[in-house]
Design a protein around this motif. Structure first.
Motif, short mmCIF file in Angstrom:
data_model
loop_
_atom_site.label_atom_id
_atom_site.label_comp_id
_atom_site.label_asym_id
_atom_site.label_seq_id
_atom_site.Cartn_x
_atom_site.Cartn_y
_atom_site.Cartn_z
N ASN A 135 19.01 69.13 31.01
CA ASN A 135 19.47 67.81 31.46
C ASN A 135 18.74 66.70 30.73
O ASN A 135 19.34 65.70 30.32
N LEU A 136 17.43 66.88 30.53
CA LEU A 136 16.65 65.85 29.83
C LEU A 136 17.13 65.71 28.38
O LEU A 136 17.23 64.60 27.85
N GLU A 137 17.46 66.85 27.76
CA GLU A 137 17.92 66.81 26.37
C GLU A 137 19.30 66.15 26.28
O GLU A 137 19.58 65.38 25.35
N ALA A 138 20.16 66.44 27.26
CA ALA A 138 21.49 65.81 27.27
C ALA A 138 21.36 64.30 27.40
O ALA A 138 22.02 63.54 26.68
N VAL A 139 20.48 63.86 28.29
CA VAL A 139 20.27 62.41 28.47
C VAL A 139 19.72 61.80 27.18
O VAL A 139 20.20 60.75 26.72
N ARG A 140 18.75 62.48 26.57
CA ARG A 140 18.13 61.94 25.35
C ARG A 140 19.19 61.77 24.25
O ARG A 140 19.25 60.74 23.58
N ARG A 141 20.03 62.78 24.09
CA ARG A 141 21.05 62.71 23.03
C ARG A 141 22.12 61.66 23.33
O ARG A 141 22.62 60.99 22.41
N ALA A 142 22.46 61.52 24.62
CA ALA A 142 23.43 60.48 24.98
C ALA A 142 22.87 59.10 24.67
O ALA A 142 23.54 58.25 24.05
N ARG A 143 21.60 58.87 25.03
CA ARG A 143 20.96 57.57 24.79
C ARG A 143 20.75 57.31 23.30
O ARG A 143 20.80 56.17 22.86
N ALA A 144 20.54 58.38 22.53
CA ALA A 144 20.33 58.22 21.08
C ALA A 144 21.65 57.95 20.35
O ALA A 144 21.66 57.80 19.13
N GLY A 145 22.75 57.95 21.08
CA GLY A 145 24.04 57.60 20.47
C GLY A 145 24.70 58.75 19.73
O GLY A 145 25.61 58.55 18.93
N GLU A 146 24.29 59.99 20.02
CA GLU A 146 24.83 61.13 19.26
C GLU A 146 26.32 61.35 19.48
O GLU A 146 26.97 61.96 18.64
N ILE A 147 26.86 60.89 20.61
CA ILE A 147 28.32 61.03 20.80
C ILE A 147 29.01 59.66 20.74
O ILE A 147 30.14 59.51 21.21
N GLY A 148 28.29 58.69 20.17
CA GLY A 148 28.88 57.36 20.02
C GLY A 148 28.90 56.62 21.34
O GLY A 148 28.03 56.80 22.19
N LYS A 149 29.93 55.82 21.50
CA LYS A 149 30.04 55.02 22.73
C LYS A 149 30.64 55.90 23.83
O LYS A 149 31.72 56.48 23.66
N LEU A 150 29.92 56.00 24.94
CA LEU A 150 30.40 56.84 26.03
C LEU A 150 31.65 56.23 26.66
O LEU A 150 31.69 55.03 26.94
N ARG A 151 32.69 57.07 26.86
CA ARG A 151 33.94 56.59 27.45
C ARG A 151 34.19 57.20 28.82
O ARG A 151 34.77 56.58 29.70
N TYR A 152 33.76 58.48 28.97
CA TYR A 152 34.22 59.24 30.12
C TYR A 152 33.15 60.24 30.53
O TYR A 152 32.54 60.90 29.68
N PHE A 153 32.91 60.35 31.84
CA PHE A 153 31.98 61.35 32.39
C PHE A 153 32.74 62.22 33.36
O PHE A 153 33.57 61.72 34.14
N ARG A 154 32.50 63.49 33.33
CA ARG A 154 33.18 64.38 34.27
C ARG A 154 32.21 65.44 34.80
O ARG A 154 31.39 65.96 34.04
N SER A 155 32.29 65.74 36.07
CA SER A 155 31.45 66.82 36.61
C SER A 155 32.11 67.45 37.81
O SER A 155 32.62 66.75 38.70
N GLU A 156 32.13 68.78 37.82
CA GLU A 156 32.58 69.51 39.01
C GLU A 156 31.41 70.35 39.49
O GLU A 156 30.73 70.99 38.69
N HIS A 157 31.18 70.33 40.80
CA HIS A 157 30.12 71.16 41.38
C HIS A 157 30.65 71.82 42.65
O HIS A 157 31.20 71.13 43.53
#
Ligand code: NAD
Length: 336
Positions: A135-157
């Motif tokens: 989770n920490l790595e996913a957050v770090r990569r999202a903040r570092a812009g690795e997937i560009g501008k975030l448009r959509y978040f999805r989660s099923e639990h």
């Protein structure tokens, strides 16, 4: 220096998951047990080297104030008991770690925060994923812009519940159904993954009320979160199927986790598809729980606020209340 934890509630999580984790900690140790079952408490105390004088029950709990070995009380009880034991622990002069969801209502969360503030004690919520490497790595990569501008978040639990008499399926003890227990991971992830606070929710519940498990609480609830940047969050929570998924879609790629928030075995892919599996660097502790337990100890030692303090638990419960209201009234609810 190691601070001493008292574990309240020797159930599936307190005994099965948390107590065995102290061996992985650098700043935390197990020093006391609180249980309604003296035989079990004695057995666990012997196994983990807790002195018999540091075994308490729910009646004499307040006498923990006279035990200087106890710095922190970790509340691992059914949700309806979180507020009472947090407030009693603070009154006894102890810091508190309280399991998620923080309490059955936002009013209780506010009372817990006020009690700890008044006592000058720290309050942290057991959001273990904030200390989990994937989770920490996913957050770090999202903040570092690795997937560009975030448009959509999805989660099923979700997971499949069994026994209709379990406290999780009794509204007075749980505060609600799948959303309170497991959907909160989707909601919390939506907030820490996007780094934004939702401004509105829209929810739809689908529950078979003839199923004996779901007489009092919801099975499935799907909710949409509107974020200030225009990101849409889409979350699904359920008690009738196993599902554990977190997905961020940006204009340059995706961060995909399945499973995303489990105890172990989490997986992470970054890119256009699942061709690039990521092995994250180690998290702050030997395990997510060691990281979590030591974080509160270090916050106390260094007089800092936990990254998942009571206010964080309160924010989720306020949103959950709005989600339930949206499903009930079948309309969009703005969050203020
Ligand atoms: P559990 O039913 O296995 O354990 C609850 C404990 O509370 C038992 O030891 C039980 O004897 C005790 N208890 C005391 N009074 C009780 C009463 N009146 N009714 C029922 N039980 C009573 O539940 P659990 O799965 O250990 O959950 C405890 C807390 O931990 C919950 O808040 C839950 O949401 C949380 N939890 C968190 C995670 C996580 O990954 N962070 C995982 C599981 C559970």
């Amino acid at each position: 220096r190691k601070l001493g934890y008292a574990i309240v509630g020797l159930g599936g999580y307190g005994l099965g998951v948390i107590i065995p984790q102290f061996k992985n900690c650098q700043h935390s140790k197990l020093v006391a047990l609180v249980s309604g079952d003296p035989v079990k408490a004695k057995r666990v105390a012997a196994e983990y080297g807790v002195p018999e004088r540091s075994i308490y029950d729910y009646k004499n709990f307040d006498s923990i104030k006279d035990n200087p070995d106890i710095d922190i009380v970790y509340v691992c009880l059914p949700v309806s008991m979180h507020a009472e034991y947090t407030i009693r622990a603070a009154a006894a002069g102890k810091h508190v770690m309280c399991e998620k969801p923080m309490a059955v209502s936002s009013a209780e969360c506010e009372a817990m925060i006020a009690a700890c503030k008044k006592a000058g004690k720290k309050l942290m919520i057991g959001y273990r994923c904030h200390f989990e490497a994937y989770n920490l790595e996913a957050v770090r990569r999202a903040r570092a812009g690795e997937i560009g501008k975030l448009r959509y978040f999805r989660s099923e639990h979700g997971f499949t519940t069994g026994n209709p008499n379990a406290w999780r399926l009794k509204k007075a003890m749980s505060g609600g159904g799948s959303l309170m227990d497991i959907g909160i991971y989707a909601l919390n992830a939506a907030r820490y993954m996007t780094g934004e606070e939702p401004i509105a929710v829209y929810a739809k519940e689908t529950t078979d009320r003839n199923d004996p498990r779901f007489r009092e609480v919801e099975d499935m609830i799907e909710f949409q979160l509107e974020f200030p940047s225009g990101v849409i969050g889409s979350c699904m929570s359920m008690y009738s199927a196993n599902q554990n998924h977190v997905l961020l879609v940006g204009d340059k790629g995706r961060i995909d986790m399945e499973p995303g928030t489990r105890y172990d075995g989490n997986k992470l892919w970054v890119g256009q598809d699942r061709s690039n599996p990521i092995t994250p660097p180690p998290g702050p502790g030997a395990t997510q729980w060691a990281g979590q337990l030591d974080h509160l100890s270090l916050c106390i030692i260094n007089n800092k606020e936990p990254i998942v303090a009571g206010e964080e638990g309160l924010r989720d419960i306020r949103i959950i209340e709005a989600v339930y209201r949206s499903a009930r009234e079948q309309k969009r609810i703005a969050l203020v």
